[in-house]
Design a protein around this motif. Structure first.
Motif, PDB file in Angstrom:
ATOM      1  N   ALA A 264       0.813  -1.216   0.000  1.00 25.76           N
ATOM      2  CA  ALA A 264       0.000   0.000   0.000  1.00 25.76           C
ATOM      3  C   ALA A 264       0.847   1.267   0.000  1.00 25.76           C
ATOM      4  CB  ALA A 264      -0.931   0.000   1.205  1.00 25.76           C
ATOM      5  N   ASP A 265       2.129   1.138   0.339  1.00 22.91           N
ATOM      6  CA  ASP A 265       2.984   2.313   0.432  1.00 22.91           C
ATOM      7  C   ASP A 265       4.251   2.152  -0.414  1.00 22.91           C
ATOM      8  OD1 ASP A 265       3.059   4.861   1.474  1.00 22.91           O
ATOM      9  OD2 ASP A 265       4.311   4.289   3.168  1.00 22.91           O
ATOM     10  N   GLN A 266       4.142   1.368  -1.482  1.00 27.71           N
ATOM     11  CA  GLN A 266       5.293   1.090  -2.335  1.00 27.71           C
ATOM     12  C   GLN A 266       5.858   2.352  -2.961  1.00 27.71           C
ATOM     13  OE1 GLN A 266       4.456  -1.782  -5.367  1.00 27.71           O
ATOM     14  NE2 GLN A 266       6.484  -1.679  -6.247  1.00 27.71           N
ATOM     15  N   TYR A 267       4.988   3.261  -3.381  1.00 26.18           N
ATOM     16  CA  TYR A 267       5.386   4.539  -3.970  1.00 26.18           C
ATOM     17  C   TYR A 267       4.681   5.660  -3.232  1.00 26.18           C
ATOM     18  CZ  TYR A 267       6.598   1.552  -7.939  1.00 26.18           C
ATOM     19  OH  TYR A 267       7.118   0.573  -8.736  1.00 26.18           O
ATOM     20  N   HIS A 268       5.224   6.867  -3.346  1.00 33.85           N
ATOM     21  CA  HIS A 268       4.564   8.071  -2.880  1.00 33.85           C
ATOM     22  C   HIS A 268       4.351   8.953  -4.098  1.00 33.85           C
ATOM     23  CE1 HIS A 268       5.741   7.915   1.639  1.00 33.85           C
ATOM     24  NE2 HIS A 268       5.174   6.813   1.223  1.00 33.85           N
ATOM     25  N   CYS A 269       3.099   9.237  -4.409  1.00 28.66           N
ATOM     26  CA  CYS A 269       2.751  10.032  -5.589  1.00 28.66           C
ATOM     27  C   CYS A 269       2.809  11.513  -5.227  1.00 28.66           C
ATOM     28  CB  CYS A 269       1.356   9.658  -6.078  1.00 28.66           C
ATOM     29  SG  CYS A 269       0.839  10.586  -7.531  1.00 28.66           S
ATOM     30  N   ILE A 270       3.651  12.275  -5.934  1.00 30.99           N
ATOM     31  CA  ILE A 270       3.771  13.697  -5.623  1.00 30.99           C
ATOM     32  C   ILE A 270       2.600  14.507  -6.189  1.00 30.99           C
ATOM     33  CG2 ILE A 270       6.262  13.608  -5.412  1.00 30.99           C
ATOM     34  CD1 ILE A 270       6.455  14.928  -8.155  1.00 30.99           C
ATOM     35  N   GLU A 271       1.757  13.897  -7.009  1.00 28.91           N
ATOM     36  CA  GLU A 271       0.570  14.575  -7.531  1.00 28.91           C
ATOM     37  C   GLU A 271      -0.673  14.274  -6.689  1.00 28.91           C
ATOM     38  OE1 GLU A 271       0.253  16.738 -10.049  1.00 28.91           O
ATOM     39  OE2 GLU A 271       2.393  16.691 -10.454  1.00 28.91           O
ATOM     40  N   PHE A 272      -0.531  13.494  -5.625  1.00 23.52           N
ATOM     41  CA  PHE A 272      -1.659  13.111  -4.774  1.00 23.52           C
ATOM     42  C   PHE A 272      -2.262  14.334  -4.112  1.00 23.52           C
ATOM     43  CE2 PHE A 272      -3.232  11.788  -0.554  1.00 23.52           C
ATOM     44  CZ  PHE A 272      -4.207  10.892  -0.950  1.00 23.52           C
ATOM     45  N   LYS A 273      -3.583  14.420  -4.156  1.00 22.49           N
ATOM     46  CA  LYS A 273      -4.303  15.515  -3.526  1.00 22.49           C
ATOM     47  C   LYS A 273      -5.257  14.904  -2.508  1.00 22.49           C
ATOM     48  CE  LYS A 273      -6.702  19.769  -4.545  1.00 22.49           C
ATOM     49  NZ  LYS A 273      -7.328  20.580  -5.569  1.00 22.49           N
ATOM     50  N   VAL A 274      -4.978  15.166  -1.232  1.00 19.62           N
ATOM     51  CA  VAL A 274      -5.714  14.549  -0.137  1.00 19.62           C
ATOM     52  C   VAL A 274      -7.157  15.055  -0.081  1.00 19.62           C
ATOM     53  CG1 VAL A 274      -4.993  16.259   1.583  1.00 19.62           C
ATOM     54  CG2 VAL A 274      -5.590  13.985   2.316  1.00 19.62           C
ATOM     55  N   PRO A 275      -8.118  14.163   0.171  1.00 15.71           N
ATOM     56  CA  PRO A 275      -9.509  14.599   0.287  1.00 15.71           C
ATOM     57  C   PRO A 275      -9.764  15.307   1.618  1.00 15.71           C
ATOM     58  CG  PRO A 275      -9.370  12.230   0.588  1.00 15.71           C
ATOM     59  CD  PRO A 275      -7.995  12.712   0.228  1.00 15.71           C
ATOM     60  N   GLY A 276     -10.666  16.255   1.596  1.00 18.27           N
ATOM     61  CA  GLY A 276     -11.129  16.897   2.816  1.00 18.27           C
ATOM     62  C   GLY A 276     -10.133  17.786   3.523  1.00 18.27           C
ATOM     63  N   GLY A 277      -9.286  18.423   2.809  1.00 12.61           N
ATOM     64  CA  GLY A 277      -8.361  19.314   3.508  1.00 12.61           C
ATOM     65  C   GLY A 277      -7.135  19.606   2.692  1.00 12.61           C
ATOM     66  N   GLY A 278      -6.139  20.067   3.388  1.00  7.92           N
ATOM     67  CA  GLY A 278      -4.903  20.389   2.715  1.00  7.92           C
ATOM     68  C   GLY A 278      -4.974  21.699   1.965  1.00  7.92           C
ATOM     69  N   GLY A 279      -6.000  22.501   2.246  1.00  7.01           N
ATOM     70  CA  GLY A 279      -6.105  23.777   1.545  1.00  7.01           C
ATOM     71  C   GLY A 279      -6.612  23.572   0.140  1.00  7.01           C
ATOM     72  N   GLY A 280      -6.120  24.319  -0.755  1.00  9.12           N
ATOM     73  CA  GLY A 280      -6.525  24.223  -2.145  1.00  9.12           C
ATOM     74  C   GLY A 280      -5.779  25.285  -2.926  1.00  9.12           C
ATOM     75  N   GLY A 281      -5.447  24.975  -4.125  1.00 10.81           N
ATOM     76  CA  GLY A 281      -4.734  25.927  -4.942  1.00 10.81           C
ATOM     77  C   GLY A 281      -3.304  26.104  -4.487  1.00 10.81           C
ATOM     78  N   GLU A 282      -2.736  27.228  -4.831  1.00 12.59           N
ATOM     79  CA  GLU A 282      -1.347  27.519  -4.502  1.00 12.59           C
ATOM     80  C   GLU A 282      -1.210  27.883  -3.027  1.00 12.59           C
ATOM     81  OE1 GLU A 282       1.484  27.380  -6.415  1.00 12.59           O
ATOM     82  OE2 GLU A 282       0.137  26.310  -7.760  1.00 12.59           O
ATOM     83  N   PRO A 283      -0.096  27.493  -2.405  1.00  9.29           N
ATOM     84  CA  PRO A 283       0.111  27.880  -1.008  1.00  9.29           C
ATOM     85  C   PRO A 283       0.303  29.382  -0.892  1.00  9.29           C
ATOM     86  CG  PRO A 283       2.023  26.724  -1.874  1.00  9.29           C
ATOM     87  CD  PRO A 283       0.975  26.669  -2.929  1.00  9.29           C
ATOM     88  N   ARG A 284      -0.234  29.947   0.176  1.00  8.85           N
ATOM     89  CA  ARG A 284      -0.112  31.384   0.388  1.00  8.85           C
ATOM     90  C   ARG A 284       0.637  31.638   1.685  1.00  8.85           C
ATOM     91  NH1 ARG A 284      -5.990  32.818   0.662  1.00  8.85           N
ATOM     92  NH2 ARG A 284      -6.184  30.597   0.868  1.00  8.85           N
ATOM     93  N   PRO A 285       1.618  32.570   1.660  1.00  9.96           N
ATOM     94  CA  PRO A 285       2.338  32.866   2.897  1.00  9.96           C
ATOM     95  C   PRO A 285       1.450  33.623   3.869  1.00  9.96           C
ATOM     96  CG  PRO A 285       3.074  34.307   1.147  1.00  9.96           C
ATOM     97  CD  PRO A 285       2.119  33.322   0.528  1.00  9.96           C
ATOM     98  N   LYS A 286       1.782  33.540   5.143  1.00 13.72           N
ATOM     99  CA  LYS A 286       1.051  34.281   6.167  1.00 13.72           C
ATOM    100  C   LYS A 286       1.234  35.771   5.892  1.00 13.72           C
ATOM    101  CE  LYS A 286       0.550  34.491  11.144  1.00 13.72           C
ATOM    102  NZ  LYS A 286       1.047  33.986  12.425  1.00 13.72           N
ATOM    103  N   PRO A 287       0.139  36.544   5.856  1.00 15.77           N
ATOM    104  CA  PRO A 287       0.278  37.970   5.525  1.00 15.77           C
ATOM    105  C   PRO A 287       0.987  38.738   6.647  1.00 15.77           C
ATOM    106  CG  PRO A 287      -1.989  37.458   6.115  1.00 15.77           C
ATOM    107  CD  PRO A 287      -1.239  36.155   6.080  1.00 15.77           C
ATOM    108  N   ASP A 288       1.635  39.837   6.245  1.00 14.88           N
ATOM    109  CA  ASP A 288       2.256  40.718   7.235  1.00 14.88           C
ATOM    110  C   ASP A 288       1.153  41.428   8.017  1.00 14.88           C
ATOM    111  OD1 ASP A 288       4.890  40.155   6.474  1.00 14.88           O
ATOM    112  OD2 ASP A 288       4.774  41.599   4.818  1.00 14.88           O
ATOM    113  N   PRO A 289       1.425  41.803   9.268  1.00 14.31           N
ATOM    114  CA  PRO A 289       0.422  42.548  10.049  1.00 14.31           C
ATOM    115  C   PRO A 289       0.063  43.857   9.341  1.00 14.31           C
ATOM    116  CG  PRO A 289       2.188  41.775  11.472  1.00 14.31           C
ATOM    117  CD  PRO A 289       2.604  41.493  10.062  1.00 14.31           C
TER     118      PRO A 289
END
Length: 136
Positions: A79-104
């Protein structure tokens, strides 16, 4: 998905991803059957599906599938023979491009933000087998 079949096939290794159907089915149940990238095709028959699965069906190993953990003898979990770098986890993990924490508000950043590094998915070249001492 950001890649198409021809690109994935061109980058793939000319080695079968799985030794038999049980191994392939076990791995896909753990990864592909939960991945949101293939969900429209899997659930509603829309689109062409994940090109990485199609590459694997052509007796090749996609470059996006990195080898999973192995023990000292080289054994692995099916079940863990490979790790797919295109895998998109269901129900979370954000979405789209990662965004940095905004400055105050009303404050400039102390340091400039570095550019995000890209992930490489090139398989390392295997080391040649070592000869045993005393063997001819």
């Amino acid at each position: 998905m950001s890649i198409d079949y021809d690109e994935a096939y061109a980058r793939s290794r000319d080695v079968p991803a799985f030794s038999n159907g049980t191994e392939g089915e076990t791995w896909m149940a753990n990864w592909c059957y939960r991945c949101l990238r293939d969900a429209p095709h899997r659930n509603m028959g829309k689109g062409s599906g994940c090109p990485l699965i199609l590459v694997a069906m052509m007796s090749r190993t996609p470059a996006e599938w990195l080898d999973g953990p192995r023990d000292e003898q080289g054994r692995y979990s099916m079940a863990d023979q490979y790790h797919c770098i295109e895998f998109k986890v269901p129900g979370g993990g954000g979405g789209g491009e990662p965004r940095p924490k905004p400055d105050p508000p009303g404050m400039d950043g102390l340091f400039p933000r570095p550019e995000r590094a890209t992930r490489m998915f090139v398989q390392p070249t295997p080391e040649p087998a070592r000869q045993m001492a005393g063997a001819s």
